[in-house]
Motif scaffolding. Structure first.
Motif, PDB file in Angstrom:
ATOM      1  N   GLU A 135     -13.830 -14.580  -3.015  1.00  8.09           N
ATOM      2  CA  GLU A 135     -12.817 -13.560  -2.715  1.00  8.09           C
ATOM      3  C   GLU A 135     -11.400 -14.131  -2.767  1.00  8.09           C
ATOM      4  O   GLU A 135     -10.461 -13.402  -3.025  1.00  8.09           O
ATOM      5  CB  GLU A 135     -13.098 -12.906  -1.356  1.00  8.09           C
ATOM      6  CG  GLU A 135     -14.254 -11.911  -1.383  1.00  8.09           C
ATOM      7  CD  GLU A 135     -13.890 -10.566  -2.042  1.00  8.09           C
ATOM      8  OE1 GLU A 135     -12.695 -10.267  -2.179  1.00  8.09           O
ATOM      9  OE2 GLU A 135     -14.817  -9.824  -2.416  1.00  8.09           O
ATOM     10  N   THR A 136     -11.241 -15.429  -2.507  1.00  9.53           N
ATOM     11  CA  THR A 136      -9.907 -16.040  -2.629  1.00  9.53           C
ATOM     12  C   THR A 136      -9.587 -16.366  -4.084  1.00  9.53           C
ATOM     13  O   THR A 136      -8.473 -16.775  -4.392  1.00  9.53           O
ATOM     14  CB  THR A 136      -9.798 -17.381  -1.869  1.00  9.53           C
ATOM     15  OG1 THR A 136     -10.743 -18.289  -2.436  1.00  9.53           O
ATOM     16  CG2 THR A 136     -10.053 -17.224  -0.394  1.00  9.53           C
ATOM     17  N   GLU A 137     -10.598 -16.261  -4.945  1.00 10.76           N
ATOM     18  CA  GLU A 137     -10.486 -16.591  -6.364  1.00 10.76           C
ATOM     19  C   GLU A 137     -10.340 -18.082  -6.605  1.00 10.76           C
ATOM     20  O   GLU A 137      -9.953 -18.502  -7.697  1.00 10.76           O
ATOM     21  CB  GLU A 137      -9.371 -15.778  -7.052  1.00 10.76           C
ATOM     22  CG  GLU A 137      -9.675 -14.284  -6.987  1.00 10.76           C
ATOM     23  CD  GLU A 137      -8.631 -13.410  -7.695  1.00 10.76           C
ATOM     24  OE1 GLU A 137      -7.745 -13.969  -8.354  1.00 10.76           O
ATOM     25  OE2 GLU A 137      -8.721 -12.183  -7.549  1.00 10.76           O
TER      26      GLU A 137
ATOM     27  N   LYS B 242      -5.600  -3.754  -5.563  1.00 10.65           N
ATOM     28  CA  LYS B 242      -5.784  -5.010  -6.306  1.00 10.65           C
ATOM     29  C   LYS B 242      -5.988  -6.199  -5.372  1.00 10.65           C
ATOM     30  O   LYS B 242      -6.785  -7.094  -5.656  1.00 10.65           O
ATOM     31  CB  LYS B 242      -4.566  -5.273  -7.206  1.00 10.65           C
ATOM     32  CG  LYS B 242      -4.513  -4.396  -8.444  1.00 10.65           C
ATOM     33  CD  LYS B 242      -3.547  -4.988  -9.467  1.00 10.65           C
ATOM     34  CE  LYS B 242      -3.599  -4.250 -10.784  1.00 10.65           C
ATOM     35  NZ  LYS B 242      -2.874  -2.957 -10.752  1.00 10.65           N
ATOM     36  N   ASN B 243      -5.245  -6.217  -4.252  1.00 12.17           N
ATOM     37  CA  ASN B 243      -5.271  -7.394  -3.372  1.00 12.17           C
ATOM     38  C   ASN B 243      -6.447  -7.409  -2.409  1.00 12.17           C
ATOM     39  O   ASN B 243      -6.885  -8.479  -1.994  1.00 12.17           O
ATOM     40  CB  ASN B 243      -3.983  -7.481  -2.548  1.00 12.17           C
ATOM     41  CG  ASN B 243      -2.782  -7.807  -3.413  1.00 12.17           C
ATOM     42  OD1 ASN B 243      -2.931  -8.228  -4.560  1.00 12.17           O
ATOM     43  ND2 ASN B 243      -1.599  -7.583  -2.888  1.00 12.17           N
ATOM     44  N   LEU B 244      -6.945  -6.247  -2.015  1.00 14.61           N
ATOM     45  CA  LEU B 244      -7.991  -6.242  -0.996  1.00 14.61           C
ATOM     46  C   LEU B 244      -9.080  -5.198  -1.207  1.00 14.61           C
ATOM     47  O   LEU B 244     -10.265  -5.521  -1.163  1.00 14.61           O
ATOM     48  CB  LEU B 244      -7.354  -6.036   0.402  1.00 14.61           C
ATOM     49  CG  LEU B 244      -8.363  -5.977   1.557  1.00 14.61           C
ATOM     50  CD1 LEU B 244      -9.075  -7.309   1.744  1.00 14.61           C
ATOM     51  CD2 LEU B 244      -7.662  -5.567   2.861  1.00 14.61           C
TER      52      LEU B 244
ATOM     53  N   ARG C  23      -1.137  -2.001  -5.176  1.00 15.31           N
ATOM     54  CA  ARG C  23      -1.224  -3.401  -4.747  1.00 15.31           C
ATOM     55  C   ARG C  23      -2.303  -3.576  -3.677  1.00 15.31           C
ATOM     56  O   ARG C  23      -3.003  -4.581  -3.653  1.00 15.31           O
ATOM     57  CB  ARG C  23       0.139  -3.902  -4.270  1.00 15.31           C
ATOM     58  CG  ARG C  23       1.091  -4.169  -5.456  1.00 15.31           C
ATOM     59  CD  ARG C  23       2.416  -4.792  -5.042  1.00 15.31           C
ATOM     60  NE  ARG C  23       3.242  -3.847  -4.308  1.00 15.31           N
ATOM     61  CZ  ARG C  23       3.601  -3.994  -3.028  1.00 15.31           C
ATOM     62  NH1 ARG C  23       3.212  -5.056  -2.358  1.00 15.31           N
ATOM     63  NH2 ARG C  23       4.339  -3.089  -2.433  1.00 15.31           N
TER      64      ARG C  23
ATOM     65  N   ASN D 277     -12.627  -5.280  -5.561  1.00 11.04           N
ATOM     66  CA  ASN D 277     -12.806  -6.596  -6.186  1.00 11.04           C
ATOM     67  C   ASN D 277     -12.868  -6.351  -7.681  1.00 11.04           C
ATOM     68  O   ASN D 277     -13.835  -5.787  -8.192  1.00 11.04           O
ATOM     69  CB  ASN D 277     -14.094  -7.252  -5.691  1.00 11.04           C
ATOM     70  CG  ASN D 277     -14.264  -8.650  -6.278  1.00 11.04           C
ATOM     71  OD1 ASN D 277     -13.976  -8.869  -7.452  1.00 11.04           O
ATOM     72  ND2 ASN D 277     -14.725  -9.586  -5.478  1.00 11.04           N
TER      73      ASN D 277
ATOM     74  N   HIS E 250      -8.409 -13.249   3.450  1.00 10.80           N
ATOM     75  CA  HIS E 250      -6.999 -12.941   3.687  1.00 10.80           C
ATOM     76  C   HIS E 250      -6.561 -13.304   5.101  1.00 10.80           C
ATOM     77  O   HIS E 250      -5.488 -12.901   5.543  1.00 10.80           O
ATOM     78  CB  HIS E 250      -6.737 -11.453   3.400  1.00 10.80           C
ATOM     79  CG  HIS E 250      -6.964 -11.110   1.962  1.00 10.80           C
ATOM     80  ND1 HIS E 250      -6.051 -11.394   0.979  1.00 10.80           N
ATOM     81  CD2 HIS E 250      -8.029 -10.569   1.337  1.00 10.80           C
ATOM     82  CE1 HIS E 250      -6.539 -11.016  -0.184  1.00 10.80           C
ATOM     83  NE2 HIS E 250      -7.744 -10.509  -0.007  1.00 10.80           N
TER      84      HIS E 250
ATOM     85  N   ARG F 106      -4.751 -19.065   3.791  1.00  9.89           N
ATOM     86  CA  ARG F 106      -3.604 -19.392   2.941  1.00  9.89           C
ATOM     87  C   ARG F 106      -3.440 -20.908   2.865  1.00  9.89           C
ATOM     88  O   ARG F 106      -3.164 -21.475   1.814  1.00  9.89           O
ATOM     89  CB  ARG F 106      -2.327 -18.734   3.484  1.00  9.89           C
ATOM     90  CG  ARG F 106      -2.217 -17.263   3.094  1.00  9.89           C
ATOM     91  CD  ARG F 106      -0.803 -16.737   3.352  1.00  9.89           C
ATOM     92  NE  ARG F 106      -0.578 -16.495   4.787  1.00  9.89           N
ATOM     93  CZ  ARG F 106      -0.916 -15.370   5.405  1.00  9.89           C
ATOM     94  NH1 ARG F 106      -1.453 -14.382   4.747  1.00  9.89           N
ATOM     95  NH2 ARG F 106      -0.685 -15.227   6.691  1.00  9.89           N
TER      96      ARG F 106
END
Lengths: 230, 80
Positions: A94-96, B63-65, B60, B68, A65, A70
């Motif tokens: 982790e970034t998928e 889910k985002n951080l 959120r 996993n 992140h 990005r």
């Protein structure tokens, strides 16, 4: 060829991979700080090994992140080849950009040793100079290399030829003792559906010239150069 | 408002750390342990006072951080 290596706080193989790329390809490498917003124009982007952000929360989670990622994700989706080595593989998951996750080694021990690998896919920009099913020796050094994905994802990866590297014994057999970390199906490296994003736990930069004790990592950088030059 | 977030491994995901803890407890003489699973507990202090908005934000975050979703589940409660 223009290559960029992303440097996170806690990266510790960034300069090793820079040295390897420069020695093999003869072109200087950009070192790009994690806080930057954009990667300079690059034919290939490398996420190096190390312990970005001290492996806080989960290995690779914070780095995934960071501002630079990005742009890395954007470049990857636009077709720029991206190589994630060790911690870089964890960041890619982790970034998928890659499916699954690297969990704590099943032994709970940090593993630092040479491993034998079978190159199962030699069509990626990073493996084209290997023969298909070539057995090579590279070095691993990690505490979290235990690749996990659900059975459906694993079947899909195998069905699509996206398992690029697998831990094997010296004769090429897939065995439990050849697996240094408990990874599902002995998986050491996978690619995305395009083949241009590769994540692997072993370190090709650690064995790229005889003085280092082996040269099997060299072809990964030669492959890179050939693909970009082509 | 404070969010108390628990992150746990999904069923079927191997937990070597939980296994090591189980073995250590066994060697300390604790018997009858069927399984140990290790997770994470995270507290987040929020300036938000609206519960619905806070719930959406924390969801959120998870889910985002924080979790996993490949290997982990999360659950949280909000306390004032």
């Amino acid at each position: 060829m223009k290559a960029s290596v992303i440097v996170f706080p806690g990266s510790n193989c960034d300069r090793d991979v820079k040295v390897a790329i420069e020695a093999v390809t003869g072109t200087p490498v950009n070192m790009v700080w994690h806080g930057d917003a954009t990667v300079p124009a690059s034919d290939v982007i490398v996420l190096p090994g190390g312990f970005s952000y001290g492996d806080y929360l989960r290995c690779g989670a914070m780095a995934a992140h960071s501002p630079i990622m990005r742009d890395v994700v954007r470049r990857a989706r636009a077709g720029t080849p991206v190589l994630g080595i060790c911690n870089g593989f964890q960041v890619l998951c982790e970034t998928e950009l890659l499916p699954g996750v690297l969990q704590r080694n099943a032994s709970l021990q940090f593993v630092c040793r040479d491993v034998w690998l079978r190159v199962e896919n030699n069509t990626t920009p990073f493996t084209s100079h290997y023969r298909r099913n070539e057995i090579i020796r590279l070095h691993v050094a990690h505490g979290d290399g235990n690749y996990f994905a659900d059975a459906q994802t694993l079947d899909q990866l195998e069905g699509e030829g996206r398992v690029v590297l697998r831990y094997v014994d010296e004769t090429g057999e897939i065995t439990a003792t050849a697996n240094p970390n408990g990874a599902q199906r002995n998986i050491a490296g996978i690619c995305d559906p395009t083949g241009k994003v590769l994540g692997l736990m072993p370190h090709p930069e650690r064995l790229f010239e005889p003085a280092l004790g082996g040269t099997d990592g060299r072809k990964m950088f030669e492959s890179m150069l050939a693909r970009i030059a082509a | 408002m404070k969010a108390r977030i628990k992150i746990t491994l999904k069923n079927g995901v191997l937990d070597p750390q939980g296994k090591a803890i189980q073995n250590a407890l066994g060697s300390l003489g604790f018997t009858g342990i069927e399984e140990v699973r290790q997770g994470k507990y995270i507290e987040v202090d929020l300036a938000e006072s609206d519960e619905t908005a806070a719930r959406d934000t924390v969801d959120r975050m998870c889910k985002n951080l924080l979790a996993n979703m490949v290997i982990e589940n999360y659950a949280f409660e909000l306390v004032t």
